[in-house]
Design a protein around this motif. Sequence first.
Motif, mmCIF file in Angstrom:
data_model
loop_
_atom_site.group_PDB
_atom_site.id
_atom_site.type_symbol
_atom_site.label_atom_id
_atom_site.label_comp_id
_atom_site.label_asym_id
_atom_site.label_seq_id
_atom_site.Cartn_x
_atom_site.Cartn_y
_atom_site.Cartn_z
ATOM 1 N N ALA A 1 82.601 -13.377 107.416
ATOM 2 C CA ALA A 1 81.860 -13.335 108.682
ATOM 3 C C ALA A 1 80.420 -12.918 108.416
ATOM 4 C CB ALA A 1 82.532 -12.362 109.646
ATOM 5 N N LEU A 2 79.471 -13.803 108.682
ATOM 6 C CA LEU A 2 78.067 -13.499 108.401
ATOM 7 C C LEU A 2 77.537 -12.358 109.259
ATOM 8 C CD1 LEU A 2 76.473 -17.032 107.861
ATOM 9 C CD2 LEU A 2 77.376 -15.416 106.174
ATOM 10 N N ASP A 3 78.107 -12.184 110.473
ATOM 11 C CA ASP A 3 77.641 -11.084 111.319
ATOM 12 C C ASP A 3 78.149 -9.729 110.826
ATOM 13 O OD1 ASP A 3 80.281 -11.634 111.972
ATOM 14 O OD2 ASP A 3 80.036 -11.176 114.096
ATOM 15 N N LYS A 4 79.020 -9.760 109.806
ATOM 16 C CA LYS A 4 79.498 -8.517 109.176
ATOM 17 C C LYS A 4 79.098 -8.479 107.704
ATOM 18 C CE LYS A 4 83.523 -8.170 112.242
ATOM 19 N NZ LYS A 4 85.012 -8.151 112.313
ATOM 20 N N SER A 5 78.006 -9.182 107.386
ATOM 21 C CA SER A 5 77.564 -9.290 105.993
ATOM 22 C C SER A 5 76.104 -8.892 105.847
ATOM 23 C CB SER A 5 77.720 -10.735 105.489
ATOM 24 O OG SER A 5 79.047 -11.189 105.598
ATOM 25 N N LYS A 6 75.784 -8.383 104.685
ATOM 26 C CA LYS A 6 74.377 -8.155 104.331
ATOM 27 C C LYS A 6 74.233 -8.297 102.821
ATOM 28 C CE LYS A 6 74.475 -3.093 103.731
ATOM 29 N NZ LYS A 6 73.869 -1.808 104.146
ATOM 30 N N LEU A 7 73.018 -8.602 102.398
ATOM 31 C CA LEU A 7 72.698 -8.705 100.977
ATOM 32 C C LEU A 7 71.754 -7.582 100.583
ATOM 33 C CD1 LEU A 7 72.045 -12.555 100.799
ATOM 34 C CD2 LEU A 7 73.856 -11.351 99.553
ATOM 35 N N LEU A 8 72.071 -6.914 99.485
ATOM 36 C CA LEU A 8 71.170 -5.890 98.962
ATOM 37 C C LEU A 8 70.363 -6.405 97.784
ATOM 38 C CD1 LEU A 8 73.152 -2.508 99.011
ATOM 39 C CD2 LEU A 8 71.309 -3.248 100.514
ATOM 40 N N LEU A 9 70.818 -7.509 97.184
ATOM 41 C CA LEU A 9 70.117 -8.059 96.027
ATOM 42 C C LEU A 9 68.744 -8.580 96.472
ATOM 43 C CD1 LEU A 9 70.975 -8.348 93.047
ATOM 44 C CD2 LEU A 9 71.470 -10.755 93.511
ATOM 45 N N ASP A 10 67.705 -8.213 95.723
ATOM 46 C CA ASP A 10 66.340 -8.621 96.065
ATOM 47 C C ASP A 10 66.121 -10.102 95.751
ATOM 48 O OD1 ASP A 10 65.614 -6.098 96.954
ATOM 49 O OD2 ASP A 10 64.980 -5.440 94.959
ATOM 50 N N ASP A 11 64.936 -10.600 96.113
ATOM 51 C CA ASP A 11 64.605 -12.005 95.880
ATOM 52 C C ASP A 11 64.367 -12.308 94.404
ATOM 53 O OD1 ASP A 11 64.537 -13.141 98.629
ATOM 54 O OD2 ASP A 11 63.056 -11.555 98.898
ATOM 55 N N SER A 12 64.236 -11.286 93.603
ATOM 56 C CA SER A 12 64.166 -11.472 92.153
ATOM 57 C C SER A 12 64.578 -10.154 91.507
ATOM 58 C CB SER A 12 62.754 -11.857 91.701
ATOM 59 O OG SER A 12 61.864 -10.770 91.870
ATOM 60 N N HIS B 1 81.391 -4.542 88.453
ATOM 61 C CA HIS B 1 81.290 -4.815 89.884
ATOM 62 C C HIS B 1 80.619 -3.635 90.582
ATOM 63 C CE1 HIS B 1 85.023 -2.352 90.352
ATOM 64 N NE2 HIS B 1 85.429 -3.001 89.279
ATOM 65 N N THR B 2 79.586 -3.944 91.352
ATOM 66 C CA THR B 2 78.870 -2.920 92.113
ATOM 67 C C THR B 2 78.877 -3.325 93.581
ATOM 68 O OG1 THR B 2 76.616 -3.825 92.196
ATOM 69 C CG2 THR B 2 77.301 -2.784 90.123
ATOM 70 N N LEU B 3 78.368 -2.463 94.415
ATOM 71 C CA LEU B 3 78.280 -2.761 95.842
ATOM 72 C C LEU B 3 77.470 -4.032 96.091
ATOM 73 C CD1 LEU B 3 78.770 -1.672 98.795
ATOM 74 C CD2 LEU B 3 76.513 -0.611 98.601
ATOM 75 N N ALA B 4 76.392 -4.227 95.337
ATOM 76 C CA ALA B 4 75.434 -5.295 95.625
ATOM 77 C C ALA B 4 75.662 -6.581 94.839
ATOM 78 C CB ALA B 4 74.019 -4.801 95.356
ATOM 79 N N TYR B 5 76.297 -6.497 93.679
ATOM 80 C CA TYR B 5 76.407 -7.688 92.819
ATOM 81 C C TYR B 5 77.579 -7.576 91.844
ATOM 82 C CZ TYR B 5 73.899 -4.455 89.764
ATOM 83 O OH TYR B 5 73.540 -3.349 89.051
ATOM 84 N N GLN B 6 77.956 -8.737 91.307
ATOM 85 C CA GLN B 6 78.912 -8.843 90.213
ATOM 86 C C GLN B 6 78.145 -9.297 88.974
ATOM 87 O OE1 GLN B 6 82.270 -8.172 90.814
ATOM 88 N NE2 GLN B 6 81.626 -7.742 92.916
ATOM 89 N N ALA B 7 78.428 -8.694 87.830
ATOM 90 C CA ALA B 7 77.800 -9.115 86.579
ATOM 91 C C ALA B 7 78.884 -9.319 85.530
ATOM 92 C CB ALA B 7 76.793 -8.069 86.104
#
Length: 490
Positions: free
Chosen positions: A412-423, A372-378
Amino acid sequence: MAGAPVKFGTILSFCVLFYAVYFRRNDVGDIRLSPVKDQLLNLESNNKVAIGNLQPKVALGYGACHDLFVNATQLLNFNELKGTPEHFNEISNKEEFLKSFAYFFKHGAAAERFMSNSELYDELIEKALKLHDTRWAIGGNAPLMAKRFFMEGWKVLFAAKMSQKLKSYIPNDIQIVGDEMNEEVKDDIHMILEYKADEIFGSYKAPRANRYIVHNDENNPLLSSLEKFGETLPKFNPNLLVISGLQMMDNYPFKREGHQDLRAERLKLVKEQILSQPATTLTHFEMASYVDLELLLHLTSKVLPYVDSVGMNEQELTNLCSILEHGEVSIVADSNPRVATALDQMRKIFHLIREKNKIHGSNRILTRIHVHTLAYQAILTVKNSNWKRTEAAAAKASLTAHRYVCNNQNIALDKSKLLLDDSFSTTTDNENNSRVFFEPSKPVSCWDEVVHRESVEICVAPVLICTEAQLTAGAGDNISAAGLVLQIEK
């Protein structure tokens, strides 16, 4: 399967990537957030376990503590820092404490250290209690994971010596074993120094929210609940055994009795406890922040060869990879590693632990790794193993990361962000240019591949990162437990 790696370089793939990046950047917000949220929630709701009489049972060891949460930059005075940030395996004075904290703060890296100076530790606790937003909570891997399993409908047993006050933090239906009848227990206290992303400590700025933990434990390093736990396990007959809290042994001054190594003896008993479980009980080892080389080498021979699953964050991933491959400790790692880098390390760990399974003649073999990382789960699982629903498990772990850190069940989407790129690339190997395209309408990417002559499934889920962090300590425990929740078949 959805999200299977494709060869990058065709005109079509280039157009898809260009369109996705252009469309996202030209919108006011990240248009991916809403479909990602909806699809993660769908995966979670369509894959429930622990319904009615179908309650899996989990047993967790070892230990518990009082966590004292403190605002790090309010407690510490940067002007008292003499010299440059520096890493220390254990903390013996204030100068080392400040240097050590600053070292991990500037990297945004989680850390946990034993403070051998009891007088200094007591002074810090006293000072922390005078701050207005200091708060108490129950701490320790086992109780935090236990509470998560219980919340998800599991039957739970965990091992720890605890005072009555500390037990009051635990739901009544969770079974606790460890202390003798009417035994007076002095609880260990862990001080959790928290900081937010972009917070300033003198000339340093934190690249992400995280925490630095310091402790002066007397109880947990001895695994004092181990024997009582062992007496209870046969009757409880768990579907899953979780081994955690062994990092409390890290740099603890164990007394040697003649030629006897007490720490090695206690870990040998942990190994025997794992081996005493029937084949139907799956076992999971929860990694943590380790810096004691001798202890890590013990783990590679007495614990890791005998478990079915391992869970860890990005710092612990790099450290485990380093200790297995080179016999060396890695102190700090990239706080937001590329997916390709993490996947390569997971493959390497899978290969090296599988080799240790053979060397030690283990009747268990590694079949699951969760990072588990800040940006994704693997999550990597062996095909046709006892681990189920890998895609849904990655989704649930991702949702739990947001909920726990934001301290709110609603996403809450207003308290969310994605760091994972589009690929993302699936490996750093320059000769293998396979790539996965991130589809917001099917956010968990899963594919099959062969690792160490074994067919495995790998799933990567984006994390809707909480931008207003309320909790950091304990996030990993909740995320790891949530990932396991859906993977056990009752």
